[in-house]
Every structure is written in C-alpha cells, then in structure tokens.
Write a protein that holds these residues in place. Structure first.
Motif, PDB file in Angstrom:
ATOM      1  N   ASP A  95      -6.748  -2.199  -0.804  1.00  0.00           N
ATOM      2  CA  ASP A  95      -7.685  -1.971   0.303  1.00  0.00           C
ATOM      3  C   ASP A  95      -8.852  -2.958   0.282  1.00  0.00           C
ATOM      4  OD1 ASP A  95      -6.153   0.017   1.294  1.00  0.00           O
ATOM      5  OD2 ASP A  95      -7.263   1.665   0.354  1.00  0.00           O
TER       6      ASP A  95
ATOM      7  N   LEU B  32      -4.222   1.034  -5.421  1.00  0.00           N
ATOM      8  CA  LEU B  32      -4.465   1.311  -4.005  1.00  0.00           C
ATOM      9  C   LEU B  32      -5.815   0.740  -3.558  1.00  0.00           C
ATOM     10  CD1 LEU B  32      -3.422   4.913  -2.959  1.00  0.00           C
ATOM     11  CD2 LEU B  32      -3.028   2.749  -1.751  1.00  0.00           C
TER      12      LEU B  32
ATOM     13  N   ARG C 206       0.817  -1.198   0.000  1.00  0.00           N
ATOM     14  CA  ARG C 206       0.000   0.000   0.000  1.00  0.00           C
ATOM     15  C   ARG C 206       0.856   1.254   0.000  1.00  0.00           C
ATOM     16  NH1 ARG C 206      -2.870   3.329   2.529  1.00  0.00           N
ATOM     17  NH2 ARG C 206      -5.010   3.459   1.755  1.00  0.00           N
TER      18      ARG C 206
END
Ligand code: FES
Ligand code: FES
Ligand SMILES: [Zn+2]
Lengths: 164, 762, 73
Positions: free
Chosen positions: B415, B411, B389
């Motif tokens: 997540d 990203l 990340r």
C-alpha cells in the motif's frame, strides 16, 4: 638488479632499493608496512589500490615503484592529522559509506583527489570521477553522499579559517 | 511501548575509525615471522584421471620448502552437510581424478610467492581426460559421465515439498500458465579474495588459522574433518573480512592446504588466491532450470503453484543442497499459496560448484515467480500491485508443516508503495517502465545439517568493576555491521553507551559458538544470545539494587541511562556504576558475567521470522540498442524493529546493487567448463554510474521472536532487483524474458519477438 | 489397513505416493537397480518429476509400487 628509490610517503622521506619489476603497491604494503592500501585484482580494474601521487589519484598496482622516484605519495594512513580524522574520513563514518571497508582506502584517496580539484561536485560529477572504483558492499550511493557531505565540511572549514 | 535509548538510533559503525584510517587488519594483511607462501597447482581439465604427479624438479628449486599432493594428505573429507556423510565430498587435493577446471592437485610452500609460482610450473602432472558433463539436464541422463561414482545420474540432492491438493486446485482455476526459466549463476566477487594463514604448533600439536571466513565455527569443523584432528585443537580467528556474500561459508582448499603445509614445514604458511583463482575456483550462485505453473481465479487469487527446479550443482556440495531446499520455500513467498508442490534436484556437473549467495534460494526463484505473476496480471487485466495485494500473506500465515510467518507487514508495504509511486513518478517517458517485485527472506535458518550439538548462537557479557563491558561473541561481521548491532543490543539492555563496550570477536577459542554470517541470522539469533547474556547480568544488578532499596517485591526496577531505579518513582535509585561495584564487592569478588544462548524451537522448518517488502524499479529501454538505463528505485521494507537504521540502509543499498547486477550485467560465461571471464574487466559489476538512487521506506513491525522485535535486513532485498527490472522492461516495451541477465542483445531479441507476435495478432 | 514396505529398504508407509516420494529421494544404487529390473529408469522418473508438471514421475512409480511393494499389517 635492485635500483634506488627515493620518495616521500605521507610526508616521510624514504630511500630504498627495489627490483625494477616491483609495483608501488608492493613497496607500500610489503616494504613500508602500509597495509591500508589494498590489492584486489590483477587487471587494474577495481581501483582498491588507489593512492595519491603528487596530488593525483593513481592505481598503485598499475605503476612501478620506480616510477614514483622523487615524487610524493600519500596513502590512507596519511589522511588523518594525528588523532584528528580528515573530514572525508569523518563523513564516510557518519554516512555509513563503507561496510567491509576493503575498498575504502581507495575510495577515500580518489575522493580526496576529486575534492582537491573540484571542491563542490554534484552527485553526477562524483559518479563520473569515482566510476571504476568497485565496491561490492555499499551500492555506491552512500559513498557519493559522504563525498558531498565532506565537501560541505571542507568548505565550512575553509570559510572559518578565512574568517579568522 | 518503551522508549529505547540505543535501539533504532543511527549509531555509527563501531569499526568505523579502523576502517577509514587503514588500521583495520584483514587476513589478507597478516604475516607472521618466518612465514612461507603457499600456492596451489590447479587442474586444466574439467574431468580427468590423474595418472601421475612428478614433483622432483620443483623440489629442487631453491626456496621451495614443501610440496604435497593428494597422497600426502590425511584423506579427510568434509562438507557443510555433516548429517549426511556421503555429502561431505570435498578433499584437500584431488587424488584419483579431477572434477572441475581449477581443482587443486598439489600445493607448494616456498619462501616467496614468486618461487612458489615457479615451482608450480615445474610440477609434471599426467592426466587422462574423461568425458565431462556441464549441463544439468545432460547430467541426469542414464549415459552421462558420473562426476562422483557413487551418485548415479549425478543426482546430489533431492527435495519434495507438497501441501494442499494441487491437482484438484488446478482443475478449479480460471487461469493457468506455465513458464520456464534458465537462471544463471553470479559471482560473489568480494573485494578481499579467499586467503588463510595457518600456524601449526609442533610442541602442542595445535593449529591456529586466521582466515577470511563468514563462519569461524564452520571452518573449525571443516579443518577438523579434513585434517582428522580434534575440533578443540584447532583455533580459528576471523579478523576483519573484506566481504563474503555467501562465498565464504565453506571450508576451501586454501585453509586446509595452508594447514597441511604448516604442519609439514613447521612454519606458518599463508595462501592467498589471486583474482582469477577467486573467479574460477571459489563458489558461486546456483544456476538453475526452473519451471513454474500457477493457477489463479479470475480475480487474481492464487489457487495453486507447482514448481520444478533442476540446479547446476557443480563438482561438490557446499551449501548447494540448502539452496535447493530454500528455493522450494521462497518461491511461495510472500503470498498465500493454499496448494503447492515442489520438486527440486541438484545435479553434479564438471564445473566449479555452486553454493550459497546472498538471498540464496530466493533471488532466482523470485525472478521467475514475480515475472510470471506480472504476465498473469496482464492477461487477467489486473494491476500488478493489486494482484500482489490480493495474495499477500497476513500475520500468522502458515504453510502446513513448513513455515509460520508471525510478524508480516507485506500488505502495508504494498500500500505504501502504491501511494509513493503515484506521487513520485506520476508520468513516464516513452519506453520507460515501472516494474515491481516483492521479496522475503529468513532471519536465520532452523535446519541443522551441520550437525552442531551447540546452541546456534552464544554470547558472554563480562562487566568490569568500572562498569565497562567486555562482550564476547562469534557473530561474524563481514561488513554487514553486526559488530555495531551486537554492541547496541548489549548497551540497550544494560543502559550504557555503545562506547562502553569492548568487543571480542570471531575467535573459536574465546567466544561461544555461533554458526556464522549466512542466512541473515546474526541480528536475530546472535542478537537473542547477546540479549540473554546481558539480561542475566542485568538481573544480578537489579537484585543488588532491590536489596539496597529495601522495596516491596512488586515494584519494578529499570536499568537505563546508567541508572537503576524504580519504574514508578524514577528519583529513587542508584548509579549503575555503584551497583556494579557493589555487585562484585559484596559477592565475594565473584565476576559479573552473563552467558546467553539461542536456538529456535517450535518455529517450523525454515526460520523463526521473515523480513519482507516490495521494490519498484523505473527504467528506460533504448529500442535501437537494447540498452537499459536504470533510473530510480524505491524499496519499502519490513525488517521488524530496525536495530540500526544506518546499517539497515547500507544493507538495502548493497543488496539492491547485487540484485540489479543479477538482472543487468553479471554473468559467469563458461565454455566447456572453462570460465572465460575471470576478471573485473570481463565480469561486469554494477558501477558508480550504473547505480540509480534508492529511496527506502520502512514499515516497522514487531516480531515476537526477534531481539527487540528485529528480524532480517541483509538479504531479502537482493531478490527483487532483477525481477523488478525485467518487469519494468516488460511494461515499457512488452518484452518477456526467460533468463535473467538482460544484456542489450537479449533485450533487442525480445523486442523483435514481441513485435512479431503483435503483427501476427493483428 | 494394509501398509506398504519399500522393496529396497525398511521404509513403511500407508500410501504408495508417499512411498514413491521416499523412493525417488534415495540416491543409492539399491533403489535404482530395483527400478531397472522393473523396466523403469531413474533418470526418466527424475526428468518427469523435475521438468514436467503433474507428478508424472511419482504417479508412474506409485503405480508400480502398488503392484510390487510387499504389504505389511
Ligand atoms: S588492485 Fe585492482 S586496480 Fe589496483
Ligand atoms: S565496503 Fe566492501 S567493497 Fe566497498
Ligand atoms: Zn527404500
């Protein structure tokens, strides 16, 4: 020396003369022009050539043509009912269960043999029955799902027929 | 955003009925009247001088119609790096010497395969064996035998990439580690073997070839170079293809020799490889020695990377030089790497050559980079997802002079993965582990080493008087589903159904040039060409409709659901069919045709867009046997706007299968240049029972360069499987690997080593 | 500012590291033979550059070129 071979393919009677060393896959593809059955290895290890002989899935590259004398063979060309696809075929399309399609006829024939014997298989049962049917494109999961989908369709069909 | 009628919908494969009924015709199924069967005699030596070839006995065999050796060929050399003539190193038949076991030295055409095979046995070849070299690190030594005399130290291609200030950045790093890997080859193993049917027309001097190829255009060029013929006199037709995966980009000896034999006999000639030939004499994934050094800050931020790769090229070039180039690029993805240095060397060795294979340049390098990153995260005490990340690229990220990543959902992918894993796999069994690996790949390459003067992709749309459409494209559907994507894009633009479109495909004589199916290029590149072609027609339709409406020029018209109407007043408009008829009739019968083409411009050196994401593998390790059980897989994927979710899922499933095979079981075993497992019995593919379920989560983005925002979906997901698997094993039992195929004996050894280390540490 | 010319071909650049990169990228005999006459082996440079970190091959070559490459204005 050629020998006589009398058998049924997709419901049609055939009477031909073949060399004893001729494989079933060769007769189907080269003599009868049924090229839906594929041939993808030399070691009986991919199952792309699978057809049904008297209702059982058989690798047509691993059996002599003369061994099916007097028997009934079904190939992918015999699966649909005229223009109407077999539920397995429709389920393969709806579930994107093929990509290049080269292994597909073998998968379909094995799946048909499986569902004839076990009309409601679990995913694990499908995986066990189909193991060895190599497919380089799909990753198998979508084939398993298509087979389960087809099982449901076939059962629904049967129920409908029974209800009539 | 506007609602699409076709794009993003699960549309069934346009070739579906043909493929489930056995009606789909592959080159493998084709015959022509009066056709002969060809076979190739192959070298049993990895490196040997050819002293003499005697075909007298073979010629006498009844049924043999022609035999050719190297001296009967026009001597044309060819390759895919046509900008560099010295890298065009392939020949139809070896003349002076053979360079790998399986290299063809003679070709026979006969009335049956049996006779052709018997004829091969009767050809006498006298060889003088030469010292051979198999290991790339041996090949670059000064005293190594030379595979090609003009290439000293057997260096076939080199690549250096550098940006930032690497040495300074390493000085500033809190943590540095170096890892070395030996990454093995992998076979494409398409179910349809290489085969070609050639028919030379004596009257016109023209040649037609039907072949199992990924790029009819590449084959046309290869044949022209090999046969010293004009491109325009060669017509290549690609029927349905039974899989390619990167192994059917190069022009290979079967097509060239079928053509030569057809020319000599005046009859059509077909050459079909058997499965053993497919394993020993067709291209495979590039094996490599890889060293990677990474420098990080304490918090896990990547400061610098330095990468060294020496690849095992084998005897010829193929797309192997491209692999070298891409390897240097994709080992940086999808992370911000402010300082970077890469040196790559491709060596010639006396083996069947390596080339492109699904995710080429990424699969092997991702394995190294992603297993190393996990070790670094472990040492720094950072969570594996967190370190990824922290370094993830963001939209617009640029590597100076190399690439720019426009749309970028990595990203969000990470997540989503974090959330999903927590939810789905809250508890692990003993000796069970979860491994992650990110991935990214190009949507078609920008480089033009093939040296085409044409646009990279072209397409033509012809609308008939009844509104049906003929779409002409050379986009190569080799199973991945590009035919369906092509029809969908055309249908969306013209507001019609996929069923209204008839496809004309893969024929160099009637379709506009396309570079073919490699590097995940068809959706973006050919898709853009199709879109442009359809839009040209759409423009014509709109102008006819506008005239009929007599509306103010500022009002926009929409073409949708077989109607053409005012955007703000949908009730005002006409049926698509009427406008088509008017457009043709009122324009002096001018055909309604649109032509579109696409070539990327100002998009850096690699690709106009990148697909990417992250994969998680849950696996259990048996400490007693070293056996790994694959249990479950999650893929979170950004492929821009998905064109066809059914097809996209198929690509992810299939790619994942191949990626896991690279990590678990697929290995080409070689003994002094001889491949000792050339069959499906001995070369293990992932099978039904090995394959874990895959959950696919889509992270939609919109790429400005892609048609409707679409980008790559076919190859990126081939990369993470092996790395994620190795990381799962690392987290389950702490074992580290410097190679990719985690056979049980390797796993056991790594577990023992880890135990030893732990004991010593205590 | 002085530029350097490759002793084996017409490549001109302002930086010897850059020239070294060019030099190792050439696979023809001329460049390799020149190296030999200067006591450096192409194979050794490749091995350094291809397996060891820190640009060792280029640095050694750049040093040599600094001494040997003709300057051009
Ligand atoms: S063709 Fe492979 S098993 Fe029959
Ligand atoms: S669909 Fe291509 S091999 Fe199964
Ligand atoms: Zn020079």
């Amino acid at each position: 020396m050629k020998k006589e071979l009398k058998f049924k393919v997709n419901g049609e009677d055939y009477d031909l003369w073949v060399e004893p060393k001729t494989l079933l896959v060769q007769v189907l593809r080269d003599e009868l022009g049924l090229k839906g059955t594929k041939w993808a290895c030399d070691s009986g290890a991919c199952c792309a050539c699978t057809v049904m002989v008297d209702g059982r899935a058989v690798k047509s590259c691993s059996i002599l043509a003369l061994q099916v004398n007097g028997k009934e063979v079904m190939t992918v060309e015999g699966l649909a009912n005229g223009p109407e696809l077999h539920p397995l075929q429709q389920a393969f399309i709806d579930n994107w269960a093929f990509q290049c399609g080269f292994c597909t006829s073998g998968q379909l024939m094995a799946a048909k043999a499986l569902l004839d014997e076990n009309p409601d298989p679990t995913i694990d049962e499908i995986k066990i029955a189909m193991d060895g049917h190599l497919c380089r494109c799909t990753g198998y999961n979508m084939i398993s799902e298509a087979i389960q989908d087809a099982a449901k369709r076939l059962q629904a069909q049967k129920q409908q027929e029974g209800g009539k | 955003m506007s609602e699409y009628s076709v794009i993003g919908k699960p549309i069934k494969n346009v070739d579906g009925v043909a493929k489930v009924t056995g009606e789909a015709v592959y080159a493998f199924d084709m015959t022509l009247p009066n056709m002969l069967y060809g076979k190739l005699l192959r070298s049993p030596h990895p490196h040997a001088k050819i002293i003499s070839i005697d075909t007298t006995e073979a010629q006498k065999l009844p049924g043999v119609k022609a035999i050719i050796t190297g001296k009967d060929t026009p001597g044309g050399k060819w390759g895919l790096w046509r900008r560099y003539p010295e890298l065009c190193d392939q020949t139809a038949l070896a003349t002076e010497k053979v360079r790998y076991i399986g290299e063809p030295v003679a070709a026979v055409a006969a009335t049956s395969i049996d006779i052709a095979e018997r004829a091969l046995d009767l050809i006498q070849v006298e060889y003088e064996p030469l010292p051979a070299v198999f290991d790339p690190l041996e090949a670059i030594k000064d005293d190594a035998p030379l595979v090609h005399e003009d290439f000293e130290n057997n260096i076939n291609a080199t690549r250096h990439i550098e940006w930032g200030n690497v040495d300074e950045a390493f000085k500033a790093a809190d943590y540095i580690r170096e890892d070395r890997f030996t990454l093995s080859s992998q076979h494409h193993a398409p179910m349809e073997v290489h085969n070609a049917l050639a028919s030379y027309d004596k009257g016109t001097g023209r040649l037609t070839v039907w072949a199992s190829t990924q790029s009819p255009y590449f084959l046309q060029l290869g044949l022209a170079d090999a046969l010293k013929m004009r491109e325009g006199d060669i017509r290549v037709i690609k029927p349905h293809v039974g899989g390619g995966f990167g192994g059917k980009n190069s022009t290979m000896p079967e097509s060239v020799n079928a053509a030569l034999l057809s020319k000599k006999t005046g009859r059509p000639v077909k050459i079909v490889y058997n499965r053993e030939e497919e394993f020993i004499a067709t291209e495979h994934r590039t094996a490599m020695n890889l060293a990677i050094k990474i420098g990080l800050k304490k918090d896990g931020t990547i400061l610098a990377k330095e990468v060294k790769i020496i690849t095992d090229g084998g005897a010829y070039t193929g797309l192997g030089a491209t692999t070298l180039y891409l390897a240097g690029t994709f080992i940086t993805f999808p992370y911000k790497t402010p300082n970077y240095r890469y040196d790559g060397f491709r060596t010639y060795t006396n083996t069947m050559w390596s080339s492109s294979m699904r995710g080429f340049g990424a699969v092997s390098t991702v394995y190294a980079a992603e297993t190393q990153l996990d070790r670094a995260a472990h040492d720094l005490g950072i969570d594996p997802l967190e370190i990824r990340r922290r370094n993830a690229m963001t939209p617009g990220y640029e590597a100076p002079g190399q690439y720019k990543v426009e749309s970028c959902g990595i990203l969000e992918c990470i997540d989503k993965m974090k959330e999903r894993v927590k939810e789905k796999w809250p508890k692990l069994e003993k000796d069970e582990g979860i491994g992650f690996a990110t991935f990214a790949y190009m949507s078609g390459g920008i480089f033009n080493w093939i040296d085409t003067p044409y646009a990279f992709s072209g397409a033509m749309v012809k609308v008939n008087i009844d509104g049906t459409v003929d779409l002409f494209t050379q986009a190569s559907d080799i199973g991945q589903g590009s035919n369906t994507v092509a029809a969908m894009i055309c249908a969306e633009v013209l507001g019609i159904d996929v069923e209204d479109i008839r496809l004309h495909l893969g024929d160099t004589a009637i379709t506009l040039t396309d570079l073919g199916a490699w590097g995940s290029r068809e959706t973006l590149m050919n898709g853009n060409a199709i879109k442009a072609a359809a839009e040209e027609v759409k423009k014509k339709l709109i102008s006819v409709a506008r005239m009929k409406l007599g509306e103010n020029i500022v009002y926009d018209l929409v073409v949708k659901n077989k109607r053409i109407y005012l955007e703000l007043r949908p009730e005002r408009g006409f049926s698509y069919y009427d406008i088509v008829r008017d457009a043709i009739k009122e324009n002096d019968g001018e055909p309604l045709i649109g032509i579109g083409h696409y070539t990327p411009h100002n998009k850096g050196m690699i690709s106009p867009a990148y697909g990417m994401g992250i994969q998680a593998v849950r696996a259990k390790v048996d400490r007693e046997t070293g056996h790994i059980e694959l249990r479950d897989v999650i893929v979170v994927h950004d492929c821009g706007q998905t064109i066809n979710p059914l097809g996209a899922r198929g690509q992810v499933e299939g790619s994942t299968q191949m990626g896991l095979g690279f990590g678990l079981c697929e290995e080409i075993l070689m003994d002094n240049g001889l491949i000792i497992n050339p069959s499906f019995v001995d070369y293990k593919l992932i099978r039904f029972r090995d394959m874990p379920p895959i959950e696919l989560i889509d992270v939609p983005t919109y790429d400005p360069e892609g048609p409707f925002g679409a980008k790559e979906a076919a190859e990126a997901t081939a990369s993470p499987g092996a790395a994620a698997l190795a990381n799962a094993v690392y987290h389950a039992v702490g074992a580290e690997f410097d190679t990719n195929v985690l056979r049980p004996e390797k796993v056991l050894k790594a577990i023992r080593e880890k135990e030893k280390k732990d004991r010593a540490g205590k | 500012m002085a530029n350097y010319r490759c002793p084996c071909c017409r490549k001109i650049t302002s930086d010897t590291m850059d020239l070294a990169r060019h030099f190792l990228g050439q696979t023809d005999r001329k460049h390799k033979d020149w190296l030999k006459t200067k006591g450096l082996s192409y194979a050794q440079l490749i091995r350094w550059q291809g397996t060891e970190f820190g640009n060792k091959g280029y640095k050694a070559l750049a040093e040599l070129l600094e001494k040997e490459a003709p300057r051009v204005e």
